[in-house]
Design a protein around this motif. Sequence first.
Motif, PDB file in Angstrom:
ATOM      1  N   LYS A 112       9.841  80.744 -15.923  1.00 33.58           N
ATOM      2  CA  LYS A 112       9.404  79.842 -17.002  1.00 33.58           C
ATOM      3  C   LYS A 112       9.988  78.453 -16.815  1.00 33.58           C
ATOM      4  CE  LYS A 112       8.628  80.411 -21.920  1.00 33.58           C
ATOM      5  NZ  LYS A 112       8.952  81.208 -23.107  1.00 33.58           N
ATOM      6  N   GLU A 113      11.256  78.377 -16.426  1.00 36.05           N
ATOM      7  CA  GLU A 113      11.896  77.068 -16.188  1.00 36.05           C
ATOM      8  C   GLU A 113      11.244  76.351 -15.010  1.00 36.05           C
ATOM      9  OE1 GLU A 113      16.053  77.851 -15.622  1.00 36.05           O
ATOM     10  OE2 GLU A 113      16.281  78.670 -17.644  1.00 36.05           O
ATOM     11  N   LEU A 114      10.975  77.060 -13.932  1.00 40.83           N
ATOM     12  CA  LEU A 114      10.354  76.454 -12.759  1.00 40.83           C
ATOM     13  C   LEU A 114       8.935  75.965 -13.046  1.00 40.83           C
ATOM     14  CD1 LEU A 114      11.589  78.862  -9.944  1.00 40.83           C
ATOM     15  CD2 LEU A 114      12.267  76.484 -10.323  1.00 40.83           C
ATOM     16  N   ARG A 115       8.228  76.689 -13.890  1.00 41.06           N
ATOM     17  CA  ARG A 115       6.858  76.290 -14.256  1.00 41.06           C
ATOM     18  C   ARG A 115       6.857  75.000 -15.070  1.00 41.06           C
ATOM     19  NH1 ARG A 115       2.004  79.036 -12.974  1.00 41.06           N
ATOM     20  NH2 ARG A 115       1.389  78.067 -14.906  1.00 41.06           N
ATOM     21  N   LYS A 116       7.918  74.757 -15.821  1.00 41.49           N
ATOM     22  CA  LYS A 116       8.006  73.538 -16.637  1.00 41.49           C
ATOM     23  C   LYS A 116       8.240  72.309 -15.773  1.00 41.49           C
ATOM     24  CE  LYS A 116       9.817  75.594 -20.875  1.00 41.49           C
ATOM     25  NZ  LYS A 116      10.985  75.666 -21.763  1.00 41.49           N
ATOM     26  N   SER A 117       8.914  72.480 -14.638  1.00 36.93           N
ATOM     27  CA  SER A 117       9.255  71.306 -13.811  1.00 36.93           C
ATOM     28  C   SER A 117       8.161  70.912 -12.867  1.00 36.93           C
ATOM     29  CB  SER A 117      10.522  71.593 -13.028  1.00 36.93           C
ATOM     30  OG  SER A 117      10.424  72.777 -12.272  1.00 36.93           O
TER      31      SER A 117
END
Length: 117
Positions: A112-117
């Motif tokens: 989820k964090e990687l998808r936000k960046s």
Amino acid sequence: MARALFQGEPPEEQIEVCPVTDTQNIIAGKWKVIILWHLSKQTRRFGELQRLAPGISKGILTRQLRELEDDQMIHREVYKEVPPKVEYSLTSLGKSFIPILDSMGDWGKKYKELRKS
């Protein structure tokens, strides 16, 4: 016993080459991992599980609970009361799956964090 994802049994060479097949067969189903996750936290009754998994029908929840019970991942305890009381909990085999659930949760957070960046 785990159900095969195939018509009939999976090819013998797949069973030997891919040790993930049994795990996949046990947790196959949209709600099984969610059910196991909630049961890893505490013993639950049917209604609780249904509330914790919005969108699941009674029939699907019943079927997936039965399959997890058949695979010896959960225990179903029926109390002789009126109305009947039924509780679900993880077996020792189900508890051995908790580290995998924790890893899945950790990976999901990172994803989820990687998808936000």
